[in-house]
Design an enzyme around this catalytic site. Structure first.
Site, PDB file in Angstrom:
ATOM      1  N   CYS A  14      99.865  71.362 -17.028  1.00 51.87           N
ATOM      2  CA  CYS A  14      99.771  71.794 -15.638  1.00 51.87           C
ATOM      3  C   CYS A  14     100.502  70.805 -14.736  1.00 51.87           C
ATOM      4  CB  CYS A  14      98.315  71.931 -15.196  1.00 51.87           C
ATOM      5  SG  CYS A  14      97.407  70.364 -15.234  1.00 51.87           S
TER       6      CYS A  14
ATOM      7  N   CYS B 203      99.504  67.110 -14.750  1.00 54.55           N
ATOM      8  CA  CYS B 203     100.054  66.339 -15.871  1.00 54.55           C
ATOM      9  C   CYS B 203     101.426  65.792 -15.491  1.00 54.55           C
ATOM     10  CB  CYS B 203     100.206  67.221 -17.112  1.00 54.55           C
ATOM     11  SG  CYS B 203      98.705  68.042 -17.654  1.00 54.55           S
TER      12      CYS B 203
ATOM     13  N   CYS C  50     128.597  50.163 -51.657  1.00 56.43           N
ATOM     14  CA  CYS C  50     127.666  50.081 -52.788  1.00 56.43           C
ATOM     15  C   CYS C  50     126.234  50.255 -52.307  1.00 56.43           C
ATOM     16  CB  CYS C  50     127.815  48.743 -53.506  1.00 56.43           C
ATOM     17  SG  CYS C  50     127.427  47.340 -52.429  1.00 56.43           S
TER      18      CYS C  50
ATOM     19  N   CYS D  77     124.812  47.926 -49.602  1.00 56.87           N
ATOM     20  CA  CYS D  77     125.167  48.294 -48.224  1.00 56.87           C
ATOM     21  C   CYS D  77     124.123  49.255 -47.669  1.00 56.87           C
ATOM     22  CB  CYS D  77     126.536  48.975 -48.165  1.00 56.87           C
ATOM     23  SG  CYS D  77     127.893  47.997 -48.813  1.00 56.87           S
TER      24      CYS D  77
ATOM     25  N   ASP E 265     139.885  75.149   0.455  1.00 57.08           N
ATOM     26  CA  ASP E 265     141.227  74.583   0.320  1.00 57.08           C
ATOM     27  C   ASP E 265     142.167  75.728  -0.064  1.00 57.08           C
ATOM     28  OD1 ASP E 265     143.236  72.473  -0.123  1.00 57.08           O
ATOM     29  OD2 ASP E 265     143.047  73.078  -2.219  1.00 57.08           O
TER      30      ASP E 265
ATOM     31  N   ASP F 151     139.783  72.031  -5.606  1.00 55.05           N
ATOM     32  CA  ASP F 151     140.146  72.011  -7.027  1.00 55.05           C
ATOM     33  C   ASP F 151     139.398  70.939  -7.806  1.00 55.05           C
ATOM     34  OD1 ASP F 151     141.352  69.616  -6.393  1.00 55.05           O
ATOM     35  OD2 ASP F 151     143.401  70.353  -6.604  1.00 55.05           O
TER      36      ASP F 151
ATOM     37  N   ASP G  47     140.529  66.993  -3.957  1.00 49.66           N
ATOM     38  CA  ASP G  47     139.605  67.186  -2.840  1.00 49.66           C
ATOM     39  C   ASP G  47     138.286  66.447  -3.018  1.00 49.66           C
ATOM     40  OD1 ASP G  47     141.363  69.052  -1.532  1.00 49.66           O
ATOM     41  OD2 ASP G  47     140.794  70.506  -3.053  1.00 49.66           O
TER      42      ASP G  47
END
Length: 829
Positions: free
Chosen positions: A25, A28, A92, A95, A512, A711, A715
């Site tokens: 709700c 919360c 390997c 690793c 524009d 654009d 702008d």
């Protein structure tokens, strides 16, 4: 040690998103926000009940685990996620062991497995990908996150499906156990025959024992969720909806248990049982939760559809052969084959072949676009009948589709200004309701008729149950989710949620000119020939001469000839006459192209085209003339043509009651001519890019709120200055960071569509808020028994539970209506 430090730093992040589980709700939401806001380094928090996500904006570096602990401290969970990493440099098994140990040492990691053969690491937990990658780097290897957007979406959907299935199971079980309790108790009260049957068979006391057993089963099994969350929240002095249900049902159950097993403890005349109230409340609220879960699933359909556009497998050229590989393994500059009817897997540039591509799911434009060598294509769009090979220019999270999904998710999780009032009210709402229930109990106990204790209990429980603020918490976020999702389907991306609210308040739309109202590139618009001359032959001669020039006007004439399939003949003796025109010899014929002044210098009379020249001047076009072998042959005009969709879009904006202003760097005459053609209300011409900001300020002072459309690149200052900035562009050529709203297509009609969607969404939110607030305002006094003195009416806790559940379902259903929103352009057609 290194991993922990990396976790602490959060690597310059400005925002962290955390999934939150357990919110039911609006109260919360308020408590999670308050807890996160207290973490040092947090500047702003937005928690969304519908998306179940917290977006945390950071002022300084913040430990992610500190945020998670803050959420858990107030009784909610941050669920574990699965992160897939590609690990490079392993040779390997040792690793693998080193990397696994490093990953498991990262705070928040629950499990980590590394596969040497696939070079993949799979990590379960709450740590973020950057921290995990840093942990691997610190061990001497390199790693990168795999693109798992689609996988994450599938996991989230699967999780929601499991949640709905559990709710459905619990609802069926609760209903089966509740029905006999309801029939025995309420049937005995309302139907004499049922009362007689109970008395004749098992008797009142035995029926109470049976009701007790069934109620215990309902509360322990299907109803357990309310008590597991509600009572801990109450003990933290932060009650939520679960607390209201828990207290209300336990009160009814506890009173009934005393009446059943220790009736001597109650006043004479107050020995009644309310087992049916406890079980029916649990069942009805489970029904409401189940209906909510189903409706919530539909609010995020737009995101699922976008994710569904992502291709799973790509046909990639490797070692001279086409092989099918998972999309996550495609790398930059890979050559990818796209076959007829397939979705394009990644963003790229066509390097071989040609086809038409349906980009409607990205741009909202229904007409397929032709793609040839050099054309850009967007991942997720649909190839038609042709086939081509593309070079991958963006993969994984960098593709346009991935960026769109991120934008939509972020915008759906944002909060609108209208939500501020709701937050203030709901933070204190549940405690206020509990206080109201206590006051109701005391008033009825002290002043109520006999049996006062019974009346006090029933009315207090009714107040607790009816006032759960679920509808308040869902009113705004569900409408935002559906509205922004519908916008994405129409090619309108709201980068910032607040733009959804502000856009509807715009009074003037500033546009524009170049690239927005017009195509953005010069094109041949007029070619009229003198008597005795052939149009195609003149165009061939003019284009041949202009092909030797680099001027934009010259290129436009050459392109026009190419579009008409004209092959240009050889040109000799080319000469450019600065500021006047050009001349050359084409197949032995002298051709001169230039201004009226140039023609006069050549002794050629242009008055034969006087009316045409006047018309072109009124349209803001500059005419050029052609002389062939010393005779006036044609008048030509090149201009930036108005987009075919622009007039209808301007008309639609006027119909919405908006003023339209045009801002351009062009000369005033051209600007005024275009304004007259389109019916534009205000024109500001000959403006430098840096001057557009001042123009936007002036428009604000004159009209009010301003929406500026540009654009998105040149702008940027004006887009930032406007109340709402809209970037209009096509495909991948969009600066997403420069505007509040991104319009994916080059069609200006998207602007009135976006404004209409804004108005529809805010109207929907206001309807939801009115229902949620009016419902609670009206029904809490009714549940408290306000009508009893005058009319003898009381609201049963059972009806209170049903009304509360239906309130949330109404709000969700109303929000889902936005999925059927039709933009003005479709309605008009």
């Amino acid at each position: 040690m290194g991993a922990s430090n990396d976790n602490q730093a959060q690597a310059g992040a400005t925002m962290i998103s955390l999934p939150i589980e357990g919110m039911t709700c609006a109260s919360c939401v308020g408590r999670v926000e308050a807890a996160l806001a207290k973490v040092e380094g947090v500047s702003d928090v937005s928690v969304n009940l519908a998306t179940e996500r917290a977006d945390i904006h950071l002022a300084n570096s913040v430990d992610r685990m500190a945020l998670i602990q803050a959420v858990e401290k107030v009784g909610f969970d941050v669920p574990a996620t699965i992160i897939e990493l590609v690990v490079e440099g392993m040779t390997c098994a040792s690793c693998v062991g080193r990397i696994e140990r490093a990953l498991k040492a990262v705070p928040g990691v629950q499990e980590a497995t590394v596969n040497l053969a696939t070079e993949h690491a799979t990590v379960h937990g709450v740590a973020d990908a950057d921290t995990l990658i840093n942990a691997i780097v610190n061990t001497g290897f390199t790693a990168k996150a795999m693109d798992t957007t689609a996988q994450a979406s599938d996991e989230a959907t699967e999780k929601k499906d499991v949640e709905r299935a559990l709710l459905k199971r619990d609802l069926i079980l609760a209903s089966a156990l509740t029905l006999p309790v309801f029939v025995i108790e309420m049937g005995s009260h309302l139907i004499p025959a049922v009362h007689d049957w109970v008395m004749a068979t098992i008797g009142i006391q035995q029926s109470w024992y049976l009701q007790f057993a069934l109620t215990v089963l309902v509360m322990i099994f299907p109803g357990r969720r309310f008590y597991e969350k509600g009572f801990p929240a109450l003990l933290r002095l932060a009650p939520d909806m679960n607390s209201l249900v828990a207290v209300g049902t336990v009160a009814a159950f506890g009173y009934s248990v005393i009446a059943t097993f220790a009736p001597d403890l109650l006043p004479a005349g107050a020995v009644n049982v309310y087992y049916e109230a406890a079980v029916v409340i649990v069942t009805l609220i489970l029904l409401g939760r189940f209906l909510e879960a189903r409706a919530k699933g539909r609010t995020s359909e737009a995101i699922r559809r976008l994710v569904g556009l992502q291709v799973k497998v790509a046909h990639v050229l490797r070692d001279g052969n086409i092989v099918d590989i998972p999309i996550g393994e495609v790398t930059l500059d890979d050559s990818v084959e796209v076959r007829p009817g397939e979705r394009i897997p990644v963003d790229g540039e066509v390097v071989e072949g040609r086809s038409f591509v349906d980009e409607s799911m990205i741009t909202g434009e229904p007409v397929p676009v032709e793609k040839t060598v050099g054309s850009e294509v967007v991942g997720g769009t649909v190839n038609q009948r042709g086939a081509f090979i593309l070079r991958a220019t963006a993969v994984g999270g960098q593709t346009m589709l991935a960026q769109i999904i991120r934008l939509v998710e972020q915008a759906q999780g944002s909060k609108l200004p209208i939500q501020a009032m709701v937050d203030k009210v709901t933070l204190w709402f549940v405690p206020a309701v509990m206080l109201a229930a206590v006051i109701t109990f005391l008033i009825w106990l002290i002043f109520g008729p006999a049996p006062a204790l019974t009346f006090a209990l029933v009315n207090a429980v009714a107040v607790l149950i009816i006032a759960c603020p679920c509808a308040m918490g869902l009113a705004t976020p569900t409408s935002i989710m559906v509205g922004i999702g519908r916008g994405a389907e129409m090619g309108i991306l709201f980068r910032k949620g607040e733009a959804l609210q502000l856009l509807k308040d715009a009074r003037v739309v500033a546009v524009d000119k170049t690239g927005t109202l017009t195509e953005g590139r010069p094109a041949l618009t007029d070619l009229e020939v003198a008597p005795g001359f052939d149009r195609n032959q003149v165009l061939t001669q003019v284009a041949a001469v202009e092909s030797r020039s680099e001027h934009p006007i010259a290129r436009a004439i050459v392109e026009a000839a190419a579009q008409e399939g004209i092959t240009l003949p050889a040109v000799t003796e080319f000469e450019s006459v600065t500021g006047k025109g050009v001349c050359a010899t084409v197949e032995g014929i002298s051709v001169k192209v230039g201004s009226d002044r140039y023609m006069r210098e050549l002794g050629i009379d242009v008055t034969g085209f006087a009316k045409t020249a006047e018309r072109l001047g009124n349209e803001g076009k500059t005419p050029l003339y052609t002389a062939v072998d010393g005779q006036l042959a044609s008048i030509v005009a090149v201009a930036d043509p108005i987009k075919s969709s622009t007039p209808a879009a301007i008309s639609a904006l006027h119909q919405l009651g908006l003023k339209v202003a045009m801002i351009t760097g062009d000369n005033a005459r051209t600007a005024q001519a275009i304004a007259r053609q389109l019916g534009i209300d205000d024109v500001v011409a000959e403006v430098l890019p840096e001057g557009k900001v001042e123009v936007v300020r002036r428009l604000k002072a004159t009209y009010g709120r301003v929406a500026f459309i540009g654009d998105g690149i040149n702008d940027a200052p004006a887009l930032a200055e406007a109340d709402v900035g809209l970037a209009i562009g096509t495909g991948t050529d969009i600066a997403m960071e420069s505007a509040d709203v991104v319009l994916m297509s080059g069609n200006l009609q998207a602007v009135p569509n976006a404004i209409a969607l804004s108005k529809a969404t805010i109207t929907n939110i206001r309807q939801n808020l009115f229902w949620a607030f009016a419902y609670n305002t009206a029904l809490i006094p009714l549940a408290a028994g306000a009508l009893y003195p005058a009319l003898g009416l009381l609201l049963s806790p059972i009806f209170a539970a049903g009304a509360m559940a239906m309130s949330s379902v109404f709000v969700l259903g109303n929000a889902l209506r936005l999925r059927r929103f039709q933009p003005p352009s479709l309605i008009a057609s």
